[in-house]
Design a protein around this motif. Structure first.
Motif, short mmCIF file in Angstrom:
data_model
loop_
_atom_site.label_atom_id
_atom_site.label_comp_id
_atom_site.label_asym_id
_atom_site.label_seq_id
_atom_site.Cartn_x
_atom_site.Cartn_y
_atom_site.Cartn_z
N ALA A 48 20.34 -16.33 20.94
CA ALA A 48 19.40 -15.36 20.03
C ALA A 48 19.83 -13.89 20.47
CB ALA A 48 17.94 -15.54 20.64
N VAL A 49 19.78 -12.98 19.28
CA VAL A 49 20.25 -11.64 19.53
C VAL A 49 19.36 -10.79 19.77
CG1 VAL A 49 22.34 -12.15 18.17
CG2 VAL A 49 20.34 -11.53 17.00
N ALA A 50 17.92 -11.38 19.35
CA ALA A 50 16.77 -10.40 19.35
C ALA A 50 15.72 -11.17 19.28
CB ALA A 50 16.63 -9.25 18.42
N LYS A 51 14.28 -10.71 19.81
CA LYS A 51 12.99 -11.48 19.62
C LYS A 51 12.01 -10.32 18.88
CE LYS A 51 12.97 -14.66 23.18
NZ LYS A 51 12.21 -15.32 24.47
N VAL A 52 11.30 -10.72 17.94
CA VAL A 52 10.64 -9.80 17.38
C VAL A 52 9.19 -10.63 17.23
CG1 VAL A 52 9.82 -8.44 15.14
CG2 VAL A 52 12.27 -8.81 15.75
N ASN A 53 8.17 -9.83 17.90
CA ASN A 53 7.04 -10.59 18.11
C ASN A 53 7.03 -11.88 18.39
OD1 ASN A 53 5.69 -8.04 17.21
ND2 ASN A 53 5.82 -8.67 15.08
N ARG A 285 11.22 7.09 -2.67
CA ARG A 285 10.76 5.79 -2.61
C ARG A 285 11.42 5.18 -1.32
NH1 ARG A 285 12.17 1.80 -6.04
NH2 ARG A 285 10.31 0.70 -5.74
N GLN A 286 12.73 5.52 -0.96
CA GLN A 286 13.60 4.94 0.10
C GLN A 286 13.01 5.64 1.35
OE1 GLN A 286 17.53 6.01 -0.66
NE2 GLN A 286 17.83 4.89 -2.51
N GLU A 287 12.69 6.89 1.19
CA GLU A 287 12.04 7.54 2.47
C GLU A 287 10.72 7.10 2.76
OE1 GLU A 287 12.21 11.59 1.17
OE2 GLU A 287 14.22 11.93 1.48
N ALA A 288 9.93 6.70 1.79
CA ALA A 288 8.69 6.13 2.11
C ALA A 288 8.58 5.04 2.70
CB ALA A 288 7.75 6.30 0.85
N PHE A 289 9.56 4.06 2.14
CA PHE A 289 9.67 2.60 2.71
C PHE A 289 10.35 2.77 4.14
CE2 PHE A 289 10.94 -1.83 2.51
CZ PHE A 289 9.89 -2.40 2.59
N SER A 290 11.11 3.59 4.33
CA SER A 290 11.81 3.85 5.75
C SER A 290 10.81 4.14 6.83
CB SER A 290 13.00 4.75 5.76
OG SER A 290 13.82 4.48 4.94
N ALA A 291 9.72 5.07 6.42
CA ALA A 291 8.58 5.51 7.15
C ALA A 291 7.63 4.05 7.51
CB ALA A 291 7.80 6.80 6.53
N TYR A 292 7.64 3.35 6.32
CA TYR A 292 6.58 2.41 6.34
C TYR A 292 7.53 1.34 7.58
CZ TYR A 292 4.63 -2.25 5.02
OH TYR A 292 4.33 -3.44 5.35
N ILE A 293 8.53 0.96 7.35
CA ILE A 293 9.36 0.27 8.02
C ILE A 293 9.18 0.71 9.65
CG2 ILE A 293 11.57 -0.93 8.99
CD1 ILE A 293 12.61 -0.94 6.13
N LYS A 294 9.30 1.80 9.85
CA LYS A 294 9.40 2.63 11.33
C LYS A 294 7.92 2.37 11.80
CE LYS A 294 9.96 6.54 13.98
NZ LYS A 294 8.63 6.48 14.70
N THR A 295 6.87 2.37 10.85
CA THR A 295 5.47 2.11 11.52
C THR A 295 5.53 0.83 11.93
OG1 THR A 295 4.81 3.76 9.92
CG2 THR A 295 3.18 2.28 10.87
N LEU A 296 5.80 -0.06 11.02
CA LEU A 296 5.98 -1.55 11.34
C LEU A 296 6.55 -1.85 12.95
CD1 LEU A 296 6.65 -3.41 7.82
CD2 LEU A 296 4.12 -3.10 9.15
N ARG A 297 7.67 -1.28 13.03
CA ARG A 297 8.61 -1.44 14.21
C ARG A 297 7.79 -0.81 15.47
NH1 ARG A 297 15.17 -1.43 14.16
NH2 ARG A 297 14.40 -1.75 16.38
N HIS A 299 4.91 -0.80 16.03
CA HIS A 299 3.63 -1.88 16.50
C HIS A 299 4.13 -3.36 16.65
CE1 HIS A 299 1.42 1.52 14.38
NE2 HIS A 299 0.60 1.30 15.22
N ALA A 300 5.37 -3.30 16.52
CA ALA A 300 5.85 -4.66 16.88
C ALA A 300 6.51 -4.62 18.22
CB ALA A 300 7.03 -4.92 16.04
#
Length: 308
Positions: A48-53, A285-297, A299-300
């Motif tokens: 395995a290379v990583a674990k996410v949640n 849109r890219q910037e907004a989704f990148s920010a969304y991904i950062k938020t998910l990360r 909290h992960a």
């Protein structure tokens, strides 16, 4: 959307058109891009290379994604790359890190999609695959494309499913306003503050703005149009220029404004809410989704196991 585009887009964002592979004819044949026999797999991981949640990202997922990234780099290079040179070893290390980060980002998106019951149907994948085959020249070319990436049809279907899921999540979580206030401006660009002050005085005395722009502005392209820059939206110009332009009343002009280009005199001729350019909307849109991904990360729970 192929997995290589998906992975790179997960740290920024991209579009489906960019995913079309470039297979270039050369004297009636294909360029000598890598094949399983001519270019052995490089940079692989085991385990395995990583674990996410708590969910593992397998070495197989990582290795397949790395193959796509590496081989696409070679296609863009026009042929095989010697990954054993010192420069390319560094480049390969960077590719491995990009792939890893992309897979982690996708894992947090996929996890959130399950919570929101966002799914992709088998028919959606089939339709996407058939369109993809047509784009690259048919079934035979598709088989060559797969072999160069050490992929099976099943592997690619999974990659397309991931891309479609990604696109659905992007549509739901990267909404931006398509219109906003803009100002119609002219400007005169000068090399020194003294020159700008001299022009400012002449304007105060009633000189014609467009005529002075045509005669004195260092911005050759706009000078030909009397200094006309057309409609300007926020974020398009340097902060000092933007602040002045959006604070002026219609028909008025500024004093000397300093930017990295020189000294400007700015005149505002219009102000209204207008449609934004498509490329700017995509960027936002890219910037907004990148920010969304950062938020998910943020909290992960992410555990990196790969030594990059």
């Amino acid at each position: 959307m192929s997995l290589i585009i998906l992975l790179l887009l997960l740290t920024a964002c991209g579009d489906e058109a960019a995913a079309t592979p470039q297979i270039t004819p050369s004297g009636g044949g294909l360029l000598p891009f890598p094949t399983p026999s001519s270019n052995p797999r490089i940079g692989y991981a085991t385990g395995a290379v990583a674990k996410v949640n708590g969910t593992e990202i397998s070495a197989n997922e990582f290795n397949q994604a790395l193959d796509q990234t590496r081989v696409t780099s070679e296609e863009q290079n026009g042929g095989t790359i010697d990954w054993n040179t010192e420069t390319n070893k560094t480049r390969l290390k960077e590719l491995r890190d990009q792939v890893l980060q992309g897979l982690i980002n996708y894992a947090v998106i996929e996890s959130e999609a399950r919570k929101e019951n966002v799914t992709v149907s088998a028919q959606d994948v089939t339709n996407q695959l058939e369109n993809f085959k047509q784009q690259i020249g048919g079934e035979d070319t598709y088989k060559i494309w797969l072999s160069r990436r050490f992929m099976s049809d099943t592997d690619n279907r999974r990659a397309l499913e991931q891309g479609l899921l990604f696109s659905k999540m992007l549509e739901q979580h990267a909404t931006v306003q398509d219109k906003e206030e803009q100002v119609k401006v002219r400007h005169i660009l000068l090399g020194t503050e003294k020159e700008a002050k001299d022009i400012f005085v002449r304007l105060q005395q009633g000189a014609d703005f467009a005529a002075l722009a045509t005669q004195f502005s260092l911005d050759v392209a706009s000078a030909k149009k009397g200094g006309d820059l057309d409609w300007v939206f926020k974020g398009q110009t340097e902060p000092s220029f933007e602040q002045a332009a959006f604070s002026l009343k219609i028909g008025t002009f500024s004093g000397p404004i300093k930017t990295s280009l020189g000294w400007h005199i700015i005149k505002v001729e219009g102000r209204e809410v207008r449609q934004l350019p498509l490329d700017l909307l995509e960027q936002r849109r890219q910037e907004a989704f990148s920010a969304y991904i950062k938020t998910l990360r943020d909290h992960a729970t992410v555990e990196v196991l790969l030594n990059t």
